[in-house]
Write a protein that holds these residues in place. Structure first.
Motif, PDB file in Angstrom:
ATOM      1  N   LYS A  58       0.819  -1.213   0.000  1.00  0.00           N
ATOM      2  CA  LYS A  58       0.000   0.000   0.000  1.00  0.00           C
ATOM      3  C   LYS A  58       0.845   1.253   0.000  1.00  0.00           C
ATOM      4  O   LYS A  58       0.522   2.231  -0.641  1.00  0.00           O
ATOM      5  CB  LYS A  58      -0.943  -0.001   1.202  1.00  0.00           C
ATOM      6  CG  LYS A  58      -2.212  -0.711   0.876  1.00  0.00           C
ATOM      7  CD  LYS A  58      -3.307  -0.346   1.813  1.00  0.00           C
ATOM      8  CE  LYS A  58      -4.524  -1.052   1.297  1.00  0.00           C
ATOM      9  NZ  LYS A  58      -5.560  -1.272   2.122  1.00  0.00           N
ATOM     10  N   LYS A  82      -3.423   5.865  -7.716  1.00  0.00           N
ATOM     11  CA  LYS A  82      -3.721   7.256  -7.406  1.00  0.00           C
ATOM     12  C   LYS A  82      -2.773   8.217  -8.117  1.00  0.00           C
ATOM     13  O   LYS A  82      -3.135   9.347  -8.401  1.00  0.00           O
ATOM     14  CB  LYS A  82      -3.623   7.489  -5.897  1.00  0.00           C
ATOM     15  CG  LYS A  82      -4.734   6.819  -5.127  1.00  0.00           C
ATOM     16  CD  LYS A  82      -4.699   7.204  -3.674  1.00  0.00           C
ATOM     17  CE  LYS A  82      -5.884   6.569  -2.977  1.00  0.00           C
ATOM     18  NZ  LYS A  82      -6.066   7.059  -1.642  1.00  0.00           N
ATOM     19  N   ARG A  83      -1.553   7.764  -8.379  1.00  0.00           N
ATOM     20  CA  ARG A  83      -0.569   8.652  -9.011  1.00  0.00           C
ATOM     21  C   ARG A  83       0.160   7.879 -10.100  1.00  0.00           C
ATOM     22  O   ARG A  83       0.594   6.759  -9.878  1.00  0.00           O
ATOM     23  CB  ARG A  83       0.437   9.136  -7.978  1.00  0.00           C
ATOM     24  CG  ARG A  83       1.485  10.047  -8.562  1.00  0.00           C
ATOM     25  CD  ARG A  83       2.376  10.661  -7.487  1.00  0.00           C
ATOM     26  NE  ARG A  83       3.374  11.478  -8.131  1.00  0.00           N
ATOM     27  CZ  ARG A  83       4.673  11.222  -8.061  1.00  0.00           C
ATOM     28  NH1 ARG A  83       5.129  10.201  -7.373  1.00  0.00           N
ATOM     29  NH2 ARG A  83       5.532  12.005  -8.674  1.00  0.00           N
ATOM     30  N   GLN A 141      -0.275   1.987  -5.406  1.00  0.00           N
ATOM     31  CA  GLN A 141      -1.039   3.203  -5.648  1.00  0.00           C
ATOM     32  C   GLN A 141      -0.278   4.246  -6.458  1.00  0.00           C
ATOM     33  O   GLN A 141      -0.873   5.207  -6.928  1.00  0.00           O
ATOM     34  CB  GLN A 141      -1.489   3.806  -4.315  1.00  0.00           C
ATOM     35  CG  GLN A 141      -2.457   2.910  -3.584  1.00  0.00           C
ATOM     36  CD  GLN A 141      -2.930   3.512  -2.279  1.00  0.00           C
ATOM     37  OE1 GLN A 141      -2.508   4.578  -1.873  1.00  0.00           O
ATOM     38  NE2 GLN A 141      -3.810   2.807  -1.606  1.00  0.00           N
ATOM     39  N   THR A 142       1.036   4.047  -6.623  1.00  0.00           N
ATOM     40  CA  THR A 142       1.844   4.988  -7.397  1.00  0.00           C
ATOM     41  C   THR A 142       2.781   4.220  -8.313  1.00  0.00           C
ATOM     42  O   THR A 142       3.449   3.294  -7.875  1.00  0.00           O
ATOM     43  CB  THR A 142       2.690   5.894  -6.469  1.00  0.00           C
ATOM     44  OG1 THR A 142       1.829   6.602  -5.591  1.00  0.00           O
ATOM     45  CG2 THR A 142       3.530   6.873  -7.260  1.00  0.00           C
ATOM     46  N   CYS A 149     -12.201   9.968 -13.601  1.00  0.00           N
ATOM     47  CA  CYS A 149     -11.330  10.048 -12.423  1.00  0.00           C
ATOM     48  C   CYS A 149     -11.879  11.062 -11.420  1.00  0.00           C
ATOM     49  O   CYS A 149     -12.520  11.996 -11.788  1.00  0.00           O
ATOM     50  CB  CYS A 149      -9.916  10.431 -12.826  1.00  0.00           C
ATOM     51  SG  CYS A 149      -9.166   9.253 -13.957  1.00  0.00           S
ATOM     52  N   ARG A 203      -6.478   0.569  -7.927  1.00  0.00           N
ATOM     53  CA  ARG A 203      -6.497   1.636  -6.924  1.00  0.00           C
ATOM     54  C   ARG A 203      -5.422   2.691  -7.167  1.00  0.00           C
ATOM     55  O   ARG A 203      -5.065   3.438  -6.258  1.00  0.00           O
ATOM     56  CB  ARG A 203      -6.312   1.036  -5.535  1.00  0.00           C
ATOM     57  CG  ARG A 203      -7.449   0.152  -5.086  1.00  0.00           C
ATOM     58  CD  ARG A 203      -7.177  -0.368  -3.675  1.00  0.00           C
ATOM     59  NE  ARG A 203      -7.877  -1.579  -3.361  1.00  0.00           N
ATOM     60  CZ  ARG A 203      -7.536  -2.803  -3.738  1.00  0.00           C
ATOM     61  NH1 ARG A 203      -6.477  -3.001  -4.472  1.00  0.00           N
ATOM     62  NH2 ARG A 203      -8.240  -3.850  -3.379  1.00  0.00           N
ATOM     63  N   TRP A 230      -9.017   3.545 -13.700  1.00  0.00           N
ATOM     64  CA  TRP A 230      -8.399   4.233 -12.571  1.00  0.00           C
ATOM     65  C   TRP A 230      -9.315   5.318 -12.022  1.00  0.00           C
ATOM     66  O   TRP A 230      -9.043   6.506 -12.116  1.00  0.00           O
ATOM     67  CB  TRP A 230      -7.062   4.839 -12.993  1.00  0.00           C
ATOM     68  CG  TRP A 230      -6.021   3.820 -13.304  1.00  0.00           C
ATOM     69  CD1 TRP A 230      -5.790   2.652 -12.640  1.00  0.00           C
ATOM     70  CD2 TRP A 230      -5.046   3.882 -14.347  1.00  0.00           C
ATOM     71  NE1 TRP A 230      -4.736   1.979 -13.207  1.00  0.00           N
ATOM     72  CE2 TRP A 230      -4.260   2.709 -14.256  1.00  0.00           C
ATOM     73  CE3 TRP A 230      -4.756   4.804 -15.342  1.00  0.00           C
ATOM     74  CZ2 TRP A 230      -3.205   2.447 -15.120  1.00  0.00           C
ATOM     75  CZ3 TRP A 230      -3.708   4.536 -16.205  1.00  0.00           C
ATOM     76  CH2 TRP A 230      -2.941   3.379 -16.092  1.00  0.00           C
ATOM     77  N   ASP A 243      -9.698   6.175  -8.992  1.00  0.00           N
ATOM     78  CA  ASP A 243      -9.082   6.877  -7.863  1.00  0.00           C
ATOM     79  C   ASP A 243      -7.899   7.751  -8.270  1.00  0.00           C
ATOM     80  O   ASP A 243      -7.246   8.336  -7.412  1.00  0.00           O
ATOM     81  CB  ASP A 243      -8.609   5.869  -6.807  1.00  0.00           C
ATOM     82  CG  ASP A 243      -9.752   5.072  -6.218  1.00  0.00           C
ATOM     83  OD1 ASP A 243     -10.891   5.582  -6.216  1.00  0.00           O
ATOM     84  OD2 ASP A 243      -9.517   3.940  -5.749  1.00  0.00           O
ATOM     85  N   LEU A 244      -7.616   7.840  -9.560  1.00  0.00           N
ATOM     86  CA  LEU A 244      -6.453   8.591 -10.029  1.00  0.00           C
ATOM     87  C   LEU A 244      -6.561  10.057  -9.608  1.00  0.00           C
ATOM     88  O   LEU A 244      -7.548  10.723  -9.878  1.00  0.00           O
ATOM     89  CB  LEU A 244      -6.329   8.490 -11.558  1.00  0.00           C
ATOM     90  CG  LEU A 244      -5.015   8.959 -12.164  1.00  0.00           C
ATOM     91  CD1 LEU A 244      -3.863   8.071 -11.699  1.00  0.00           C
ATOM     92  CD2 LEU A 244      -5.100   8.948 -13.675  1.00  0.00           C
ATOM     93  N   GLU A 245      -5.534  10.532  -8.910  1.00  0.00           N
ATOM     94  CA  GLU A 245      -5.502  11.908  -8.422  1.00  0.00           C
ATOM     95  C   GLU A 245      -4.432  12.749  -9.114  1.00  0.00           C
ATOM     96  O   GLU A 245      -4.547  13.964  -9.174  1.00  0.00           O
ATOM     97  CB  GLU A 245      -5.219  11.917  -6.909  1.00  0.00           C
ATOM     98  CG  GLU A 245      -6.291  11.240  -6.090  1.00  0.00           C
ATOM     99  CD  GLU A 245      -5.895  11.071  -4.630  1.00  0.00           C
ATOM    100  OE1 GLU A 245      -4.754  11.425  -4.259  1.00  0.00           O
ATOM    101  OE2 GLU A 245      -6.726  10.565  -3.868  1.00  0.00           O
ATOM    102  N   SER A 246      -3.389  12.084  -9.613  1.00  0.00           N
ATOM    103  CA  SER A 246      -2.273  12.815 -10.208  1.00  0.00           C
ATOM    104  C   SER A 246      -1.757  12.059 -11.433  1.00  0.00           C
ATOM    105  O   SER A 246      -1.512  10.863 -11.364  1.00  0.00           O
ATOM    106  CB  SER A 246      -1.149  12.948  -9.178  1.00  0.00           C
ATOM    107  OG  SER A 246       0.020  13.471  -9.770  1.00  0.00           O
TER     108      SER A 246
END
Length: 174
Positions: free
Chosen positions: A53, A127-128, A101-102, A174, A125, A149, A151-154
């Motif tokens: 994680k 995120k980046r 997550q990245t 997203c 999951r 994706w 949950d992609l934030e970046s």
């Protein structure tokens, strides 16, 4: 001759929690170097969700051996580069069981559509994402990956002509 009075333990008898704690200090390359093949207990510890994680799959040290071309896809990538990337992705993403997550790709790592699809399916999951060069990735594969994706934030990506379709997919999914 073996001393019958010595008390020792075998590697495969190590406590799972202790192994997982030790493995937390490893980087991705160390985790994917073969420790999961020592025995069943080590594989279970190497797959521990807490281990993955907080992990970043940093592939910035991997670069493709390539030659630029004048026609599409504008680059020829040596097959050994693809094989190395495939091997690292398979090991890391199988051990992580979807918990990474990245992901960071090197700019000169020419990822194929198959590689991107494999990552998208096994990292729901995410995120980046730091993307590599796009030369070998089809638009349809980029769209499909972005849809997975949620949950992609970046997203960091190289410059891309006509990227409006990508922005549209990101805004929708997203």
């Amino acid at each position: 001759m073996e001393d019958s009075t010595s008390i020792g333990r075998r590697w495969e008898e190590m406590n799972y929690d202790i192994l997982a704690k030790i493995f937390q200090s490893f980087d991705i390359l160390e985790l994917t170097s073969g420790i999961a093949h020592v025995c069943r207990t080590w594989r279970l510890a190497a797959c521990d969700p807490l281990l993955w994680k907080s992990k970043t799959l940093d592939l910035s040290m991997l670069k493709s051996h390539f030659i630029y071309l004048t026609d599409q896809p504008y680059v020829y990538v040596h097959s050994q580069s693809d094989k190395t990337l495939t091997k690292v992705l398979k090991i890391a993403l199988n051990l992580s069981r979807g918990n990474i997550q990245t992901i960071i790709f090197h700019f000169n790592l020419f990822v194929s559509s198959n590689h991107l699809t494999y990552v998208a399916e096994r990292c729901p999951r995410l995120k980046r994402l730091v993307m590599p060069a796009w030369n070998r990735i089809k638009r349809t594969e980029i769209r499909s990956a972005i849809r997975m994706w949620e949950d992609l934030e970046s997203l960091t990506m190289p410059s891309m002509a006509n990227s409006a379709f990508l922005m549209h997919e990101i805004s929708r999914n997203c």
